[in-house]
Design an enzyme around this catalytic site. Sequence first.
Site: not given
Ligand SMILES: NC(=O)c1ccc[n+]([C@@H]2O[C@H](COP(=O)([O-])OP(=O)(O)OC[C@H]3O[C@@H](n4cnc5c(N)ncnc54)[C@H](OP(=O)(O)O)[C@@H]3O)[C@@H](O)[C@H]2O)c1
Length: 259
Positions: A137, A150
Amino acid sequence: MELDLSGNVALVTGASRGIGLAAVCALQREGATVAAVARAASPDLEATGATIVCADLASPDGADEVIAAVERAHGRLDLLVNNVGGGARLSLAPFGQLEDADWQDAWETNAMSTIRATRTALPLLARHGGAIVNVSSIGARKPDGPPLAYNVAKAALTAFSGAAAELAASGIRINTVSPGPTRTAMWESETGLGGKLAAALGAPIEAIVAGTPEQVTMVTGRLSEPEEVADLICFLLSDRAANITGADYLIDGGAIRTV
Ligand SMILES: NC(=O)c1ccc[n+]([C@@H]2O[C@H](COP(=O)([O-])OP(=O)(O)OC[C@H]3O[C@@H](n4cnc5c(N)ncnc54)[C@H](OP(=O)(O)O)[C@@H]3O)[C@@H](O)[C@H]2O)c1
């Protein structure tokens, strides 16, 4: 650009929605066979036809279960996308109010999930030479302010690509993709950052999302789309990036403009 990932088996963690789901689809479009992990499958993930493994990667046994299932299903692993992140206790509280459990949850979800999955996958990845992308991130580069636990865990995750020299000896590349705000449940759901900010400020989530590019100085004026992050991940996994390892790529609409 043709990335041609055919013949490769890829594993994407955190794949039921958002960036992980977009990565599954992008890898399949490039010809890879994909296995996907989340704690629970989603209809969107089921529709991809990927091999689905349900496991909690924030728990000590999660990685063993997942890698064993991938080996049983496909007999090999070439590409690993460590995308799990966030956390059940993702908190906007100031430092003085963060408890051990908040730090532990952030560490297990954002750092140990990737470290364990990578360590467990190493023997398989090393068989044919492989590539890893960790999803960190911009909070790792600019950790001031919430969500502090985080951001600190993501900073450790970005530093984990310090394993690049050791992994190169086994023919494995490791890179980091660091998104800024991206249009996923992390912003658009009530339990995500957007929802928590909305509750704290007494504003609708839509207003928070709309104001975020200006708030974090994204000079493109918009959030990233998960598919854009997925394209960068695919490029870094492909042989087009064969001489890139140990690097951290921002995809943040120009929010961080430093050299
Ligand atoms: N969206 C943003 O603005 C943003 C910005 C910077 C970085 N990121 C990073 O990008 C990555 C993806 O983010 P996203 O926004 O796509 O998140 P998201 O929509 O919340 O999706 C998270 C995914 O991870 C799974 N997950 C969460 N905890 C888990 C666990 N303990 N074991 C296995 N699966 C798990 C969730 O499914 P379940 O809940 O079913 O397990 C879901 O499939 C993350 O690392 C996040 O920190 C996102």
